[in-house]
Structures are given as structure tokens and as C-alpha cells.
Design a protein around this motif. Structure first.
Motif, short mmCIF file in Angstrom:
data_model
loop_
_atom_site.label_atom_id
_atom_site.label_comp_id
_atom_site.label_asym_id
_atom_site.label_seq_id
_atom_site.Cartn_x
_atom_site.Cartn_y
_atom_site.Cartn_z
N ASP A 58 0.82 -1.21 0.00
CA ASP A 58 0.00 0.00 0.00
C ASP A 58 0.85 1.26 0.00
OD1 ASP A 58 -2.21 -1.59 0.07
OD2 ASP A 58 -2.52 -1.46 2.22
N ASN A 59 2.13 1.14 0.33
CA ASN A 59 3.01 2.31 0.38
C ASN A 59 3.59 2.66 -0.98
OD1 ASN A 59 2.53 2.02 3.14
ND2 ASN A 59 4.56 2.75 3.68
N LYS A 60 3.24 1.89 -2.01
CA LYS A 60 3.74 2.19 -3.36
C LYS A 60 3.04 3.43 -3.89
CE LYS A 60 5.69 -1.98 -5.32
NZ LYS A 60 5.71 -2.87 -6.49
N VAL A 61 3.84 4.41 -4.28
CA VAL A 61 3.29 5.68 -4.75
C VAL A 61 3.91 6.04 -6.10
CG1 VAL A 61 3.12 8.16 -4.27
CG2 VAL A 61 2.95 6.52 -2.38
N LYS A 115 0.11 8.28 9.47
CA LYS A 115 0.98 7.51 10.37
C LYS A 115 2.30 8.24 10.51
CE LYS A 115 3.18 3.72 9.06
NZ LYS A 115 3.48 2.36 8.62
N ALA A 116 2.77 8.37 11.74
CA ALA A 116 4.04 9.06 11.98
C ALA A 116 5.19 8.32 11.29
CB ALA A 116 4.31 9.16 13.48
N ASN A 117 6.13 9.07 10.75
CA ASN A 117 7.34 8.51 10.13
C ASN A 117 7.02 7.52 8.99
OD1 ASN A 117 9.09 9.78 12.10
ND2 ASN A 117 8.33 8.28 13.55
N ALA A 118 6.10 7.93 8.14
CA ALA A 118 5.73 7.06 7.01
C ALA A 118 6.90 6.91 6.03
CB ALA A 118 4.52 7.65 6.28
N VAL A 119 7.08 5.68 5.55
CA VAL A 119 8.08 5.42 4.51
C VAL A 119 7.33 5.08 3.23
CG1 VAL A 119 9.95 3.91 3.74
CG2 VAL A 119 9.86 4.65 6.12
N LEU A 120 7.59 5.84 2.17
CA LEU A 120 6.91 5.65 0.90
C LEU A 120 7.82 4.90 -0.07
CD1 LEU A 120 5.47 9.28 0.45
CD2 LEU A 120 4.49 7.36 1.73
N ASP A 121 7.22 4.00 -0.84
CA ASP A 121 7.95 3.29 -1.90
C ASP A 121 7.65 4.02 -3.21
OD1 ASP A 121 9.20 1.58 -3.59
OD2 ASP A 121 8.00 -0.19 -3.12
N LEU A 122 8.46 5.02 -3.51
CA LEU A 122 8.22 5.87 -4.68
C LEU A 122 8.57 5.13 -5.97
CD1 LEU A 122 9.75 9.23 -3.39
CD2 LEU A 122 7.36 8.50 -3.28
N GLN A 123 7.68 5.23 -6.94
CA GLN A 123 7.94 4.69 -8.27
C GLN A 123 8.26 5.87 -9.18
OE1 GLN A 123 7.70 1.11 -8.49
NE2 GLN A 123 7.59 1.56 -6.30
N ILE A 124 9.57 6.07 -9.42
CA ILE A 124 10.01 7.22 -10.23
C ILE A 124 10.60 6.72 -11.53
CG2 ILE A 124 11.43 9.31 -10.24
CD1 ILE A 124 11.62 9.02 -7.16
N ASP A 125 9.94 7.04 -12.63
CA ASP A 125 10.40 6.59 -13.96
C ASP A 125 10.63 5.08 -13.98
OD1 ASP A 125 10.34 9.22 -14.88
OD2 ASP A 125 12.40 9.60 -14.25
N GLY A 126 9.72 4.35 -13.36
CA GLY A 126 9.80 2.88 -13.39
C GLY A 126 10.75 2.28 -12.37
N GLU A 170 0.71 21.35 1.70
CA GLU A 170 1.27 22.23 0.68
C GLU A 170 2.56 21.68 0.08
OE1 GLU A 170 1.61 26.05 2.64
OE2 GLU A 170 -0.32 26.63 1.80
N HIS A 171 3.33 20.92 0.89
CA HIS A 171 4.63 20.46 0.41
C HIS A 171 5.17 19.37 1.32
CE1 HIS A 171 9.00 20.60 -0.46
NE2 HIS A 171 8.63 21.03 -1.66
N LEU A 172 5.93 18.44 0.75
CA LEU A 172 6.56 17.38 1.54
C LEU A 172 8.07 17.40 1.33
CD1 LEU A 172 4.34 14.19 0.93
CD2 LEU A 172 4.30 15.71 2.90
N ASP A 173 8.81 17.18 2.42
CA ASP A 173 10.25 16.94 2.33
C ASP A 173 10.47 15.45 2.57
OD1 ASP A 173 10.82 19.55 1.86
OD2 ASP A 173 11.54 20.01 3.86
N LEU A 174 11.16 14.79 1.65
CA LEU A 174 11.40 13.35 1.74
C LEU A 174 12.90 13.08 1.77
CD1 LEU A 174 8.92 12.36 -1.12
CD2 LEU A 174 8.41 12.34 1.32
N ILE A 175 13.29 12.05 2.54
CA ILE A 175 14.70 11.67 2.61
C ILE A 175 14.87 10.27 2.03
CG2 ILE A 175 16.59 11.10 4.19
CD1 ILE A 175 15.72 13.24 6.00
N VAL A 176 15.87 10.12 1.17
CA VAL A 176 16.20 8.81 0.59
C VAL A 176 16.63 7.85 1.70
CG1 VAL A 176 17.85 7.59 -0.89
CG2 VAL A 176 16.93 9.79 -1.62
#
Length: 213
Positions: free
Chosen positions: A4-7, A56-67, A87-93
Motif C-alpha cells: 500500500d506504500n507504493k506511490v 501515520k508518523a514517520n511514514a516510509v513511501l515506496d516511490l515509483q520514479i520513472d519505473g 502544501e509540500h513534503l520533504d522526503l529523505i532517501v
């Protein structure tokens, strides 16, 4: 990681408040992804899905970027203070197996001894955990604890695989008897003052009536 965390994330090359406003109008959220020495990536994320995930606090997203898949920890959420719109999100790898430091909410379970209350002095504790196994919360059991009981961070049972980073002497829970405020005497005094004021008004009215006669 939860499926479900795939975005699905898109890349963007337009910036500024105007561009961000247009994105939000189409249900997208502007975000920036950085870390691990990589150049910041400016992304667009699906607003509704991400809005649910970051509850949920400290959510980790599985980003799908260009496949390609890229794990990212939500570091900061900027919201409109009035409408509470994201308005905006800061994400860390982050990488699988990597350790990260995160603030994890503390949750009290149970009821302290009758007549006492348990104050939660530290609402979060800083832990070091695996990026893909960040606990949702730290549970502290307070059932039956008596007055004077204090639980410090070092005594809190942490989720499996977590290490405490916060000072071990940090006060987390303080059990005490609430102070009784005796409002009886204050109420009586206020009532007496009120009666005196009314009597004073009546006397003044009587005097005015007599002088008029």
C-alpha cells in the motif's frame, strides 16, 4: 514494505507558489527528495493517497520514479495553517536495512491507581531503527501504578530492533494525585460580595427617592 506504500511519483520542472498552487488544484502534492549525496529531486505525488499514508508518523513511501523504486522517509509536512491542506513534503532517501533516527510517539496503556493521574511528560522518544521497520508507537504500561511512580526513558520497553537515542534520564511518565482546589470558600466570598453590592445599590436608590420627596 507494505504494498500500500507504493506511490507513483512524477518529476517536475516548474517551481514557485503559482506552480505549486496549480499542482494542488489537480490533486497533486509538490515534494522534494534528497539525501545520500544525491541531487534533490523535485516530484509530484498523488494528494489523496499520500494524505492517507502520512497520517501515520514517520511514514516510509515506496516511490515509483520513472519505473524505478526508491524508498523515502517523510521528514517534513508543510500544511496550510487555516485549511490544513498539505502544501509540500520533504522526503529523505532511505535504503533497506539502513538505520535512521526518528521521533516515535509514546502511548500510555491502562489506568494508574485510583485517585491518581499519569502525566505524559515526553510525548515522543528519539529512536534509532531500521528504515523499513519504524514502529508506529512506543507503548508504556501504567496499569495500577501508584503515586510517586516515575518512568524514565531508559526504563521504557522499546519495540524490537529499536535503540534509544534520547537521554535515558528523560522523564516520560509521572504518576501523582491531582491537587484539590477548594472552590467552596471562594464561591461563598463571591456570593457575599454580590449581596453587599446589591444592598449598596438599594440604599443608594432609597436615598435618591427620599431626596426627591
Amino acid at each position: 514494505m507494505d504494498e500500500d506504500n507504493k506511490v507513483e511519483a512524477g518529476t517536475r520542472d516548474t517551481f514557485g507558489k503559482g506552480a505549486a498552487r496549480k499542482l494542488r488544484a489537480t490533486g497533486q502534492i509538490p515534494a522534494v527528495l534528497y539525501g545520500h549525496g544525491t541531487a534533490p529531486q523535485h516530484l509530484t505525488l498523488p494528494g489523496h493517497q499520500v494524505g492517507l499514508l502520512i497520517r501515520k508518523a514517520n511514514a516510509v513511501l515506496d516511490l515509483q520514479i520513472d519505473g524505478k523504486s526508491q524508498l523515502a522517509l517523510v521528514k517534513d509536512v508543510q500544511k496550510d495553517p487555516v485549511h490544513q491542506v498539505i502544501e509540500h513534503l520533504d522526503l529523505i532517501v532511505v535504503k533497506r536495512g539502513e538505520k535512521v533516527q526518528v521521533e516515535v510517539p509514546v502511548h500510555l496503556e491502562g489506568e494508574p491507581f485510583t485517585g491518581t493521574i499519569a502525566d505524559l511528560d515526553a510525548k515522543t522518544l528519539l529512536l534509532e531503527v531500521e528504515a523499513t521497520h519504524i514502529p508506529e508507537r512506543i507503548v508504556v504500561e501504567i496499569e495500577g501504578l501508584e503515586e510517586g511512580t516515575q518512568i524514565l526513558a531508559g526504563a521504557v520497553e522499546l519495540p524490537k530492533g529499536a535503540t534509544l537515542v534520547s537521554d535515558a534520564e528523560t522523564l516520560v511518565v509521572n504518576v501523582h494525585v491531582p491537587q484539590k482546589v477548594d472552590l467552596g470558600e471562594e464561591a461563598e466570598a463571591a456570593e457575599a460580595e454580590g449581596e453587599e453590592a446589591v444592598e449598596g445599590e438599594e440604599t443608594a436608590e432609597e436615598a435618591a427617592a427620599e431626596s426627591a420627596e
